[in-house]
Design an enzyme around this catalytic site. Structure first.
Site, short mmCIF file in Angstrom:
data_model
loop_
_atom_site.label_atom_id
_atom_site.label_comp_id
_atom_site.label_asym_id
_atom_site.label_seq_id
_atom_site.Cartn_x
_atom_site.Cartn_y
_atom_site.Cartn_z
N LYS A 18 -52.84 -69.50 29.06
CA LYS A 18 -51.20 -69.16 29.47
C LYS A 18 -50.88 -68.46 29.37
O LYS A 18 -50.60 -67.86 27.96
CB LYS A 18 -50.37 -70.52 29.21
N SER A 24 -45.28 -76.47 34.17
CA SER A 24 -45.28 -74.81 34.52
C SER A 24 -46.82 -74.13 34.23
O SER A 24 -47.11 -73.04 34.47
CB SER A 24 -44.32 -74.63 33.68
N SER A 75 -44.80 -79.29 31.40
CA SER A 75 -45.51 -78.48 32.35
C SER A 75 -46.93 -78.83 31.49
O SER A 75 -47.57 -77.36 31.84
CB SER A 75 -44.79 -77.77 31.48
#
Ligand code: GLN
Length: 477
Positions: A79, A154, A178
């Protein structure tokens, strides 16, 4: 191209027998990325050349190993709020454009130590604030199961890339859900470890008392390998805890149903949620009962306040953490001669709407005269929620609950920011309590989109989550 369900041990067997090489594997994944990336938009940056070079290096020393390291030759996505030295870290925000990581996050080092091949940086909601994957400066992430729908956030790219077969495993971060929410929208496994289990050094902070890095994968073994690789004490993170670590073999042990009491929180019965999600969850409970689990309702009276408490605490911490992006030290700068104006314009133009909303809310909650009423009160209720969780584990070994009250929405659906906060109702309690929890894929909606559920264990008992998941994967998936 091995499917996401094929465990890494199988790939390692193929490596050993000479049926596949790390370079071939990485080439195939890069090829897949090229084909599906235009649809998913799951990467912010693909490291093509770097990944191939790394695979070549690994290939040259494969014969040196009696047993291959946990992620040897395996394509991993990271990420874009986790540092990989020499590459940009954008947090999917304009304000960090042009910023390059000067050092590796501890988890990046650990992935490399285990032989992982970092394939690139994954798209996300800006600064990890969001639940759908639609708040990125680099555009929304589409759901690989149907690109008319969102991937969830997210860690949107982390979930979509695993589901689309663009990487084998990925790392995301989870502050209020997330990792688990996009994992469930995309039909993959996702783990938020115990707070303190995985070092946050090199993770861009959103809400430091809640943030935790964790893995996503297409099957339990891969998830366990990634988890074992990244876990462990790190003196560079003062909240990391020096505690005994789990090993792969202990995690992959399967439980027998009559060993285990599963508690579902009473809030699931009357929370506002999609009918299909609710039915699927209660069907699951009866199927689990049928195979011998004891399932019982547990009362956690304060978790009804989780979203409000989380919004006050996370935005307060975010307003402080994000104060460093002033245009002077990192990334994007609005050029001007008046310092005040440089700050204002940089922040005004560099941050997206949602991030600004959170900074404003957090700054307000911390301001003189409101601190006691909002921030301090939220901390007190956080303690009550934590007590509820601790107590519930006197009655049950694991808690079981849905991941999101609603399934993945369409890309073009009207979304009101406040109602999006309630998508995290079931995921936030584990962040507030620090408990580990895992999203497990199960079921489909009428649109043929994945659904999932979540299990939560006492602190440091990731092994219980994995033992349950090992059983579940074998008999239910
Ligand atoms: N959806 C939550 C939020 O918007 C959780 C985000 C997260 O876990 N990083 O804050």
């Amino acid at each position: 191209m091995p499917d996401k369900e094929v465990p890494i041990s199988h790939i390692h067997e193929m490596f050993k027998k000479g049926e596949l090489t790390p370079v071939e594997l990485v080439e195939r994944y890069l090829d897949r990325i090229k084909k599906s990336f235009a649809i998913t938009n799951s990467f912010i940056k693909v490291f093509d050349e770097y990944a191939l070079e790394r695979a070549r290096e690994l290939e040259a020393k494969i014969h040196k190993y009696e047993e291959l390291p946990l992620l040897f030759g395996i394509p991993v996505g990271i990420k874009d709020n986790i540092n990989v030295k020499g590459f940009a870290t954008t947090c999917a925000s304009r304000i960090l454009s042009g910023y390059k990581s000067l050092y590796n996050a501890t988890v990046t080092d650990k992935i490399l130590e285990q032989g992982g091949v970092v394939m690139g940086k994954l798209n996300m909601d800006e600064f990890a604030m969001g639940a759908l994957g639609n708040y990125s400066f680099y555009g929304p992430v589409r759901n690989p199961h149907n690109p008319e729908f969102l991937a969830g956030g997210s860690s949107s790219g982390a979930a979509a890339s695993v589901a689309a077969g663009e990487v084998k495993v990925s790392l995301g971060s989870d502050t209020g859900g997330s990792i688990r929410l996009p994992a469930s929208f995309c039909g993959v496994f996702g783990l938020k470890p115990t707070y303190g289990r995985v070092s946050r050094y090199g993770l861009v902070a959103f809400a430091s008392s809640l943030d935790q890095i964790g893995p996503l994968a297409g099957n339990v073994e891969d998830l366990a390998r990634a988890y074992v690789s990244i876990a462990g004490y790190d003196p560079l993170d003062s909240t990391s805890v020096d505690i005994e670590q789990h090993h792969l073999s202990g995690l992959m042990k399967e439980i027998t149903p009559d060993d285990m009491v599963l508690g579902y929180p009473d809030i699931v019965e009357n929370a506002r949620m999609d009918q299909e999600v609710k039915e699927s969850f209660f069907n699951l409970l009866s199927e689990l009962t049928n195979v011998g689990f004891r399932v019982k309702k547990v009362s956690l009276p304060h978790i009804a306040y989780s979203v409000e408490v989380y919004q006050l605490i996370s935005t307060s911490e975010a307003s402080s953490n994000l104060a460093r992006y002033d245009g002077i030290r990192y990334g994007f700068r609005f050029r001007g001669t008046d310092l005040e104006k440089v700050y204002n314009k940089t922040r005004g133009e560099g941050f997206g709407e949602e991030v600004k909303r959170r900074i404003l809310l957090g700054t307000f909650a911390l301001s003189h005269g409101y601190y006691d009423e909002y921030y301090l009160k939220a901390l007190k209720v956080r303690r009550l929620i934590k007590n509820d969780l601790d107590e519930s584990f006197h009655d049950a070994d694991l808690l079981i609950l849905p991941v999101s009250p609603f399934p993945a929405p369409r890309l073009d659906e009207e979304k009101d920011p406040i109602s999006l906060y309630y998508l995290d109702l079931f995921t936030i309690p584990s962040n507030l309590g620090g408990n580990p929890s895992m999203a497990i894929p199960w079921g489909k909606t009428h649109d043929n989109l994945p659904l999932g559920f979540q299990i939560v264990s006492p602190l440091w008992r990731e092994d219980l989550l994995f033992n349950f998941a090992t059983y579940f994967e074998k008999y239910f998936i």
